[in-house]
Design an enzyme around this catalytic site. Structure first.
Site, short mmCIF file in Angstrom:
data_model
loop_
_atom_site.label_atom_id
_atom_site.label_comp_id
_atom_site.label_asym_id
_atom_site.label_seq_id
_atom_site.Cartn_x
_atom_site.Cartn_y
_atom_site.Cartn_z
N GLU A 102 0.86 -0.78 -0.18
CA GLU A 102 0.18 0.12 0.29
C GLU A 102 0.53 1.32 -0.41
O GLU A 102 1.81 0.85 0.28
CB GLU A 102 -0.94 0.19 1.25
CG GLU A 102 -2.07 -0.38 0.87
CD GLU A 102 -3.18 0.72 -0.10
OE1 GLU A 102 -2.81 1.88 -0.38
OE2 GLU A 102 -4.84 0.51 -0.23
N ASP A 103 0.20 2.58 -0.30
CA ASP A 103 0.88 3.14 -0.99
C ASP A 103 0.85 3.92 0.66
O ASP A 103 1.59 4.29 1.79
CB ASP A 103 0.45 4.34 -1.58
CG ASP A 103 -0.83 4.75 -1.32
OD1 ASP A 103 -2.30 3.63 -1.21
OD2 ASP A 103 -1.64 6.13 -1.95
N ASP A 106 -4.59 5.55 6.01
CA ASP A 106 -5.35 6.62 6.30
C ASP A 106 -5.93 5.75 7.99
O ASP A 106 -5.46 6.08 9.57
CB ASP A 106 -5.87 6.86 5.71
CG ASP A 106 -6.24 8.68 5.95
OD1 ASP A 106 -6.57 8.98 6.95
OD2 ASP A 106 -5.80 9.70 4.96
N ARG A 168 0.19 11.84 -8.80
CA ARG A 168 -0.02 10.74 -8.74
C ARG A 168 2.40 10.59 -9.49
O ARG A 168 2.73 9.62 -8.71
CB ARG A 168 -0.22 10.08 -9.45
CG ARG A 168 -1.37 10.06 -8.18
CD ARG A 168 -2.31 7.92 -8.87
NE ARG A 168 -3.57 8.11 -8.80
CZ ARG A 168 -4.66 8.05 -7.96
NH1 ARG A 168 -4.21 7.11 -7.00
NH2 ARG A 168 -5.97 8.07 -7.74
C1 PRP Z 1 -6.24 5.58 0.04
C2 PRP Z 1 -4.75 3.98 0.13
C3 PRP Z 1 -5.73 2.72 0.71
C4 PRP Z 1 -6.91 3.91 1.62
C5 PRP Z 1 -6.43 3.98 2.70
O1 PRP Z 1 -6.56 5.34 -1.70
O2 PRP Z 1 -4.16 3.77 -1.44
O3 PRP Z 1 -5.95 2.14 -0.01
O4 PRP Z 1 -6.76 5.44 0.71
O5 PRP Z 1 -7.25 4.76 3.53
P1 PRP Z 1 -7.88 4.03 4.67
O6 PRP Z 1 -6.70 3.66 5.67
O7 PRP Z 1 -8.39 5.55 5.43
O8 PRP Z 1 -8.97 3.22 4.47
P2 PRP Z 1 -7.59 5.57 -2.17
O9 PRP Z 1 -9.23 5.37 -1.70
O10 PRP Z 1 -7.35 7.72 -2.44
O11 PRP Z 1 -7.73 5.43 -3.80
P3 PRP Z 1 -6.54 5.21 -5.24
O12 PRP Z 1 -5.74 4.62 -3.86
O13 PRP Z 1 -7.23 4.88 -5.57
O14 PRP Z 1 -6.29 6.75 -4.84
#
Ligand code: PRP
Length: 182
Positions: A102-103, A106, A168
């Protein structure tokens, strides 16, 4: 909006060099932990593409890569923890050693749902590697084995992370200038 995305940054949190250095340290740990084991890396689209590309290439071993796309429903920017699979894995996880890449974590809701989902598919193991983690995620019941950086609760972009699908492709990670929102 500038065409050059980095001009929209308020502050650079991590340079490309710092990111690569930290990923190398994570890679060393992963290499040791998975000695003799055949690893499946599972990237979560779209944010994880850069981490996946760099982490996978720094691993001096065979790995497989697969991808999932998920969407979490919620009101506004707040995630509800209800997750829908938009693209599932092509790989059967039975007896596989799985490392979710994961990146950012949150709130932790996405990963907490995802790890339960993947563990129900009969893998030998499932662990998480994330480049970034926000403090709130640490209050969730989600065990993260490999964390690049714990960061403050600010909105960050770059290195896979977006704002309205932009930024990105920035090589660094930074916070957005207020002028971008207004
Ligand atoms: C981001 C990230 C995780 C998620 C984390 O994805 O890549 O998958 O949010 O958030 P959380 O811990 O609050 O659940 P996002 O939904 O922004 O989609 P993306 O990767 O396509 O930008």
């Amino acid at each position: 909006m500038h065409v050059e995305g980095d001009l929209d940054l308020d502050q650079t949190l991590y340079t490309e060099e710092q990111i690569v250095t930290r990923l190398k340290e994570m890679e060393t740990q992963i290499q040791t932990d998975y000695e003799g084991k055949y690893l499946l890396l599972v990237g979560v689209l779209k944010g994880a593409v850069m981490v996946m590309a760099d982490l996978a290439r720094s691993l001096d071993r065979h790995v497989e890569m697969d991808w999932m796309a998920v969407s979490s429903y919620g009101s506004g920017t707040q995630s509800s923890g209800v997750v829908r699979i938009l693209k599932d894995l092509d790989t059967d996880l039975n007896d596989r050693h799985v490392l979710i890449v994961e990146d950012i974590i949150d709130t932790g809701l996405t990963l907490s749902w995802l790890i339960t989902n993947l563990r129900s598919r009969g893998p030998a193991s499932v662990e998480i590697a994330t480049l970034l983690r926000k403090p709130e995620a640490q209050r969730m019941d989600v065990e993260v084995k490999y964390v690049g950086f714990d960061i403050p609760n600010a909105f960050v972009v770059g290195y896979g992370l977006d704002y309205n699908e932009r930024y990105r492709n920035l090589r660094c990670i930074g916070t957005l200038s207020p002028h971008v929102y207004s």
